[in-house]
Design a protein around this motif. Structure first.
Motif, mmCIF file in Angstrom:
data_model
loop_
_atom_site.group_PDB
_atom_site.id
_atom_site.type_symbol
_atom_site.label_atom_id
_atom_site.label_comp_id
_atom_site.label_asym_id
_atom_site.label_seq_id
_atom_site.Cartn_x
_atom_site.Cartn_y
_atom_site.Cartn_z
ATOM 1 N N LYS A 196 43.527 33.211 39.943
ATOM 2 C CA LYS A 196 42.652 33.961 39.034
ATOM 3 C C LYS A 196 41.215 34.017 39.557
ATOM 4 N N GLN A 197 40.848 33.001 40.344
ATOM 5 C CA GLN A 197 39.490 32.954 40.860
ATOM 6 C C GLN A 197 39.432 33.535 42.255
ATOM 7 N N LYS A 198 38.366 34.196 42.545
ATOM 8 C CA LYS A 198 38.171 34.634 43.918
ATOM 9 C C LYS A 198 37.870 33.412 44.764
ATOM 10 N N SER A 199 38.587 33.281 45.864
ATOM 11 C CA SER A 199 38.401 32.111 46.709
ATOM 12 C C SER A 199 37.649 32.481 47.982
ATOM 13 N N LEU A 200 36.742 31.623 48.395
ATOM 14 C CA LEU A 200 35.946 31.898 49.594
ATOM 15 C C LEU A 200 36.793 31.836 50.860
ATOM 16 N N THR A 201 37.779 30.944 50.840
ATOM 17 C CA THR A 201 38.577 30.749 52.048
ATOM 18 C C THR A 201 39.773 31.689 52.137
ATOM 19 N N LEU A 202 40.043 32.448 51.105
ATOM 20 C CA LEU A 202 41.219 33.323 51.098
ATOM 21 C C LEU A 202 40.797 34.746 50.818
ATOM 22 N N LYS A 203 39.895 35.293 51.653
ATOM 23 C CA LYS A 203 39.369 36.586 51.247
ATOM 24 C C LYS A 203 40.093 37.798 51.849
ATOM 25 N N SER A 204 40.660 37.626 53.052
ATOM 26 C CA SER A 204 41.269 38.806 53.667
ATOM 27 C C SER A 204 42.745 38.910 53.318
ATOM 28 N N ASP A 205 43.264 40.111 53.413
ATOM 29 C CA ASP A 205 44.689 40.353 53.187
ATOM 30 C C ASP A 205 45.194 39.856 51.841
ATOM 31 N N MET A 206 44.399 40.081 50.823
ATOM 32 C CA MET A 206 44.825 39.701 49.482
ATOM 33 C C MET A 206 45.353 40.931 48.740
ATOM 34 N N ILE A 207 46.438 40.738 48.008
ATOM 35 C CA ILE A 207 46.935 41.785 47.114
ATOM 36 C C ILE A 207 46.398 41.457 45.721
ATOM 37 N N ARG A 208 45.837 42.472 45.057
ATOM 38 C CA ARG A 208 45.200 42.196 43.763
ATOM 39 C C ARG A 208 45.786 43.040 42.647
ATOM 40 N N ALA A 209 45.635 42.544 41.435
ATOM 41 C CA ALA A 209 45.965 43.341 40.254
ATOM 42 C C ALA A 209 44.990 42.948 39.150
ATOM 43 N N ARG A 210 44.775 43.872 38.245
ATOM 44 C CA ARG A 210 43.854 43.637 37.136
ATOM 45 C C ARG A 210 44.683 43.259 35.911
ATOM 46 N N VAL A 211 44.316 42.173 35.256
ATOM 47 C CA VAL A 211 45.063 41.726 34.075
ATOM 48 C C VAL A 211 44.122 41.639 32.885
ATOM 49 N N TYR A 212 44.487 42.360 31.828
ATOM 50 C CA TYR A 212 43.685 42.299 30.611
ATOM 51 C C TYR A 212 44.236 41.212 29.696
ATOM 52 N N SER A 213 43.374 40.358 29.206
ATOM 53 C CA SER A 213 43.811 39.316 28.276
ATOM 54 C C SER A 213 43.401 39.672 26.852
ATOM 55 N N PHE A 214 44.414 39.803 25.998
ATOM 56 C CA PHE A 214 44.130 40.108 24.590
ATOM 57 C C PHE A 214 43.439 38.930 23.914
ATOM 58 N N THR A 215 43.879 37.716 24.325
ATOM 59 C CA THR A 215 43.305 36.511 23.713
ATOM 60 C C THR A 215 41.812 36.397 24.034
ATOM 61 N N LYS A 216 41.487 36.692 25.310
ATOM 62 C CA LYS A 216 40.083 36.529 25.709
ATOM 63 C C LYS A 216 39.304 37.836 25.656
ATOM 64 N N GLN A 217 40.012 38.949 25.465
ATOM 65 C CA GLN A 217 39.417 40.282 25.437
ATOM 66 C C GLN A 217 38.567 40.564 26.668
ATOM 67 N N GLU A 218 39.138 40.266 27.822
ATOM 68 C CA GLU A 218 38.445 40.586 29.074
ATOM 69 C C GLU A 218 39.484 40.815 30.168
ATOM 70 N N SER A 219 39.059 41.528 31.205
ATOM 71 C CA SER A 219 39.950 41.759 32.340
ATOM 72 C C SER A 219 39.576 40.852 33.497
ATOM 73 N N ASN A 220 40.606 40.387 34.186
ATOM 74 C CA ASN A 220 40.362 39.565 35.367
ATOM 75 C C ASN A 220 41.285 39.986 36.488
ATOM 76 N N ASP A 221 40.801 39.830 37.716
ATOM 77 C CA ASP A 221 41.654 40.090 38.869
ATOM 78 C C ASP A 221 42.517 38.873 39.156
ATOM 79 N N ILE A 222 43.773 39.135 39.508
ATOM 80 C CA ILE A 222 44.607 38.068 40.047
ATOM 81 C C ILE A 222 44.961 38.470 41.474
ATOM 82 N N SER A 223 45.185 37.486 42.331
ATOM 83 C CA SER A 223 45.441 37.839 43.726
ATOM 84 C C SER A 223 46.420 36.886 44.408
ATOM 85 N N VAL A 224 47.115 37.455 45.391
ATOM 86 C CA VAL A 224 48.071 36.701 46.204
ATOM 87 C C VAL A 224 47.847 37.112 47.663
ATOM 88 N N ALA A 225 47.860 36.147 48.564
ATOM 89 C CA ALA A 225 47.761 36.463 49.993
ATOM 90 C C ALA A 225 49.016 37.214 50.414
#
Ligand code: G4P
Ligand code: NA
Ligand code: NA
Length: 194
Positions: free
Chosen positions: A81-110
């Motif tokens: 859920k957090q952007k990582s300094l050491t894992l910045k290249s070649d990341m696949i991302r998606a945007r996830v909206y949380s109803f509980t928190k009422q905000e959108s966050n990026d999730i990512s996988v190398a």
């Protein structure tokens, strides 16, 4: 899954009509014996699918996923859920909206952890509106991998996530299905025997 439903009956607390607190065994403290049984149940439901990898989302999806990965003999990848300094290249991302928190966050996988030949089993702790599941499906689509289905520990049937996913033809297996929450009371969907 009776063991899980018993645990929810004993220790789960319905805070209101929408939120079930399960901090004593899933979301804060973790019950390893129950988690192991959950992992084995997921493994038995998906053992014919040729799964090569489990994909989940930090943090509460990790424990049940690792136990399923152990039972199935496959690695587990968790989307961050957090952007990582050491894992910045070649990341696949998606945007996830949380109803509980009422905000959108990026999730990512190398991208190196999801290869085109992979068949992915997505696991998460809760299914509510399905935003997290859609984010993980989007990552799988971008990675060009097959998806075997989605395993959920606790599904809240009165929210729309499960219905939408099943209507889209995705196999969704939930170990406890909650039909209704009232303050201090949890009503499960009747078990289907097969
Ligand atoms: P959705 O993905 O199905 O649309 O759900 P939502 O945005 O509402 O979920 C936001 C967070 O709240 C997720 O955890 C989700 O697992 C959790 N959640 C949803 N409904 C319940 C509930 O009834 N009880 C509890 N205990 N949690 C619920 P997260 O923010 O990703 O946190 P974590 O994985 O780090 O624990
Ligand atoms: Na959670
Ligand atoms: Na979660």
């Amino acid at each position: 899954m009776e063991l899980l439903k018993d645990k929810i009956r004993k220790e789960g607390k319905a805070l209101n009509h929408e939120v079930l607190k399960v901090d004593s065994f899933l979301n804060h403290q973790i019950d390893p014996v129950l988690m192991k049984a959950i992992g084995e149940e997921f493994a038995s439901r998906f053992h014919k699918e040729g799964v090569t990898k489990i994909l989940t989302l930090e943090s509460s999806g990790i424990a049940p996923s690792v136990m399923a990965g152990l039972a199935m003999g496959v690695p587990v990848v968790f989307a961050r859920k957090q952007k990582s300094l050491t894992l910045k290249s070649d990341m696949i991302r998606a945007r996830v909206y949380s109803f509980t928190k009422q905000e959108s966050n990026d999730i990512s996988v190398a991208s190196k952890y999801l290869q085109p030949e992979d068949k992915v089993f997505i696991i998460d702790d809760f299914l509510a509106n399905g935003e997290a599941a859609h984010g993980l499906l989007s990552i799988c689509k971008q990675a060009n991998v097959k998806v075997a289905g989605i395993g959920i520990v606790i599904e809240k049937m009165f929210q729309s996530g499960g219905k939408k996913l099943r209507e889209a033809g995705i196999r969704v297996e939930s170990l406890a299905q909650i039909e209704k929450l009232e303050e201090g009371k949890v009503t499960f969907k009747e078990e289907e025997y097969c």
